[in-house]
Scaffold this active site. Sequence first.
Site, mmCIF file in Angstrom:
data_model
loop_
_atom_site.group_PDB
_atom_site.id
_atom_site.type_symbol
_atom_site.label_atom_id
_atom_site.label_comp_id
_atom_site.label_asym_id
_atom_site.label_seq_id
_atom_site.Cartn_x
_atom_site.Cartn_y
_atom_site.Cartn_z
ATOM 1 N N HIS A 24 -30.840 -31.103 -23.289
ATOM 2 C CA HIS A 24 -30.398 -29.734 -23.549
ATOM 3 C C HIS A 24 -29.241 -29.334 -22.615
ATOM 4 O O HIS A 24 -28.188 -28.883 -23.076
ATOM 5 C CB HIS A 24 -31.600 -28.789 -23.361
ATOM 6 C CG HIS A 24 -31.285 -27.354 -23.655
ATOM 7 N ND1 HIS A 24 -31.540 -26.781 -24.874
ATOM 8 C CD2 HIS A 24 -30.730 -26.374 -22.899
ATOM 9 C CE1 HIS A 24 -31.161 -25.512 -24.864
ATOM 10 N NE2 HIS A 24 -30.668 -25.242 -23.664
ATOM 11 N N GLU A 25 -29.460 -29.506 -21.325
ATOM 12 C CA GLU A 25 -28.441 -29.063 -20.363
ATOM 13 C C GLU A 25 -27.170 -29.900 -20.492
ATOM 14 O O GLU A 25 -26.065 -29.395 -20.310
ATOM 15 C CB GLU A 25 -28.978 -29.098 -18.932
ATOM 16 C CG GLU A 25 -30.200 -28.207 -18.681
ATOM 17 C CD GLU A 25 -30.012 -26.761 -19.142
ATOM 18 O OE1 GLU A 25 -28.861 -26.286 -19.175
ATOM 19 O OE2 GLU A 25 -31.019 -26.108 -19.499
ATOM 20 N N GLU A 52 -25.516 -22.383 -26.799
ATOM 21 C CA GLU A 52 -26.859 -22.878 -27.120
ATOM 22 C C GLU A 52 -26.834 -23.773 -28.364
ATOM 23 O O GLU A 52 -27.631 -24.697 -28.485
ATOM 24 C CB GLU A 52 -27.829 -21.716 -27.315
ATOM 25 C CG GLU A 52 -28.175 -20.953 -26.048
ATOM 26 C CD GLU A 52 -28.905 -21.802 -25.002
ATOM 27 O OE1 GLU A 52 -29.619 -22.742 -25.379
ATOM 28 O OE2 GLU A 52 -28.723 -21.515 -23.799
ATOM 29 N N HIS A 55 -25.017 -28.453 -23.130
ATOM 30 C CA HIS A 55 -24.194 -27.357 -22.596
ATOM 31 C C HIS A 55 -22.958 -27.911 -21.899
ATOM 32 O O HIS A 55 -21.850 -27.427 -22.077
ATOM 33 C CB HIS A 55 -24.990 -26.546 -21.560
ATOM 34 C CG HIS A 55 -25.941 -25.545 -22.147
ATOM 35 N ND1 HIS A 55 -25.539 -24.552 -22.994
ATOM 36 C CD2 HIS A 55 -27.279 -25.382 -21.989
ATOM 37 C CE1 HIS A 55 -26.590 -23.801 -23.341
ATOM 38 N NE2 HIS A 55 -27.664 -24.295 -22.745
#
Lengths: 514, 514
Positions: A277-278, A310, A281
């Site tokens: 996820h990060e 996101e 980003h």
Amino acid sequence: MRIKKTLPNSAWGRLGDYLRETQLLASIHNTLYWDQNTIMPYAGSAWRGEQLSFMAKKLHSRQSSKEFEELINAAKQEFITNDLDEDNAKDLNLEKQKNIELLEQDFNRQKRLDPELVVQLASAQAKGYNLWQQAKAKNDFSCFAPALKKLISLRQEQAMQLNEDRSCWETLAQPFEPDLTISRMKELFAPLKKRLPEILEKVRGINKSFEAKWDLQEHSQQLLCDRLLNAWGIDTKNSAIARSPHPFSITLGPNDFRITTRVVSGHPLSCFLATAHEWGHSLYEQGLPSECHKWFAWPSAQATSMGVHESQSLFWENRVARSRSFSEYFWRHFVEAGAPLKSGLDLWKAMNPLSPGPNRVEADEVSYGLHILIRTELEIALLEDGLSVEELPYEWNKRYKDLLGVIPKNDAEGCLQDVHWSEGSFGYFPSYLLGHIISAQLTRSMEQKLGSIDERISLGDVSSLLTWLRENVHHFGRKLNGEQLVKEVTGEDLNAKLFLHYLESKVDELSSLT
Amino acid sequence: MRIKKTLPNSAWGRLGDYLRETQLLASIHNTLYWDQNTIMPYAGSAWRGEQLSFMAKKLHSRQSSKEFEELINAAKQEFITNDLDEDNAKDLNLEKQKNIELLEQDFNRQKRLDPELVVQLASAQAKGYNLWQQAKAKNDFSCFAPALKKLISLRQEQAMQLNEDRSCWETLAQPFEPDLTISRMKELFAPLKKRLPEILEKVRGINKSFEAKWDLQEHSQQLLCDRLLNAWGIDTKNSAIARSPHPFSITLGPNDFRITTRVVSGHPLSCFLATAHEWGHSLYEQGLPSECHKWFAWPSAQATSMGVHESQSLFWENRVARSRSFSEYFWRHFVEAGAPLKSGLDLWKAMNPLSPGPNRVEADEVSYGLHILIRTELEIALLEDGLSVEELPYEWNKRYKDLLGVIPKNDAEGCLQDVHWSEGSFGYFPSYLLGHIISAQLTRSMEQKLGSIDERISLGDVSSLLTWLRENVHHFGRKLNGEQLVKEVTGEDLNAKLFLHYLESKVDELSSLT
């Protein structure tokens, strides 16, 4: 020897120098934040709070100064006089024009804020974060409540000072989601509020057994994350990873990208998925048009909205890392790390337990949206409808029972679970759900061009996905807002249909496995 | 709601506020430095260099401003008028008087510097550090040489601007060692330059066999360091540890103490001893009179000199961690960590191989001083006597052959080994040797009061040593310089006798074991 500094001749160049210095300050502020969350010892927080307030004050003063206003005006004048009729540099002109527009908008916002409010807010954020950590550790909401009240009242004051033609919550949501209104948000989320509980009802219980009953050593989890990031093109020359209580991604300079992750005991996939996820980003940040530092300090080169941000993190987390094809491709690494898996399918099931729980970050894709709807409704109620801080735990638990059918064991896993409010971030949460929606729409367009992404993922080819995102999404920066970006890339208006369609197919496939 | 800030009524209070804000900036600068050395990815260094230059410029501007000068003068006036005749606050008056003295001295120095030089220096330091890392990795001195030349010429310019009644090198050494002169240094070091090679001759070769032929896993070394720090009273609420290429200690706030260490393959004790050393620095910082933040921003509360600082780190590294009694007390932890030791004596031998090598940080206590003498002579020659940067590798190797009887294999383990010059720190090295001397004198006084420290160490009681240091050494801050401190605590002038005596006894004992 005396050393001389030459000033640029053009007004545009002088404005660029000013913005660069502002960005130096902002990135120093971010470095303090990174350190605070990754390694700073607890007792350093009071002083760190003073440092952050100090930087926030300096930053605000630069962003609202007479000097800045004059630099923007001079650059605008110069642009109108010199550039507009030069046909051969049309793209550059558009870039310049957009920058002036954004600078004027941002400046007008900053100018309206009382500097003392800025300082008080920075200090309340540091204190709030601090008390939230304590409250969460001790499971004692009452020790955080006064700080939350203070943050709410300071944010209300901020919205009043900004004096926009928007409600309080909408005003505060603008930096995260430009141009969003509550009514548009309700319209976008309405199909989700209706359908998500129905889908959840369908899967309730049946996939409980997917949850991993095993765990992995911290060291092995680290190794898996390293493998993932290597496969996804990390360059350790410009990227660093650390641990923090709440995973985040942050950019500290034109070539300095950082992400954090965390190891959660009993949740062997949490660290891995947080990393995916990060890193998503960070890939967006790395694809912004700040190449060669030229635009790094300019607004047009920055991320356009948290929803788009996101959409990128969720694409890599959900559409890639949680896909069946990824599990088939990657599961042997998990076996090597000690996971008792017999097949890729086993890993895929463990990645997708579809079992509603009280925790947002560990949530599956179906219930995730409900976590967001609850938070969004509650923060609007806190800011606009007089919901008192004391009522928050009750209201939180009530909605969890109603929408997800789970009741948090305590406030630590209930209304204290997220960091956002402790830092006074109201208006951020919807971006997560917008991100799901945007990701689904962008993925459809990507597949129209590249064919099935699953085929590529199962071959370990994610670089073509990244290339598509860079060429079609990342490079726009702030030149388009979230809605405009989706329209531009997909030809469709922003809407939840494809996201719901994706969820339903996935749930059908998973349900057939039980 | 409007928020008002009240200003303190007294000139002293206003000066305090100003100093506090300066200290906020300085500690932000230090945080950037910490991050740069512990986790920042390599490609972040150009932007970090700009951030550090920016902060250095702001800091210098505050430290040399008209406003600051007026605040000092007003506080001084207020002090002379109000405080001097209040008998009941004599200590406070002395503290205030000393602060004014130091503030005037520091201000007058800062005022003389051209702000552009300050910026250029900061930028040259960042670039120098960067190129030094590359040069060391590639073993290519020529890629660092231009940066070193630049740093030398900027430092020479700095000394000229400071225009003190001192030589160039002396002027630059002042921030590290207040009031030190080259002639006094030569006088102090003369007995060492004579005796150290003689002692070295005595032990040459015979203790080579003491060197550890074993190694420890990184994880085990970490564990041993944690045990050491726990035994030495670390409070993780206010302290943090990380890794960096060159170990250091730094204070980032009144309750935020950081140290770094490193693991060197093939040197299983390096990480442990670096931890002991850096923690010794940190204990000094923690003992400075900045309790309750009251004096944190004031000069009187700061470390007085790097010599005194090193006396503290060297005390904990050499007098405690490298002592026979400590090995007897601690060796079983090393066995648990996997070290093939049969007794405490085995560990003690491994801690003290007494075999001269080309590396300062890994050096034994006898040859250590020679490493310093070489660097000190060379940096004086570079700054004052026209030694060219190109000649440095040759001169370095020549002196190593003459004084230590070893020739570095290459420049990476020769004149590129230390970080100091890459950051333009000239005048720092002698502090290490002064530290050895001061440590020996302070230890004698400590033993006159507490009896043999070895007895306490063998019982694991180091808290009484720390208490003595806090009560007799740390609390002075900058109220006494290095020489004055030694005189005050020991009743003797600074001199190398006790250090040589200590070394000779230790060498005798170690020699008898071969």
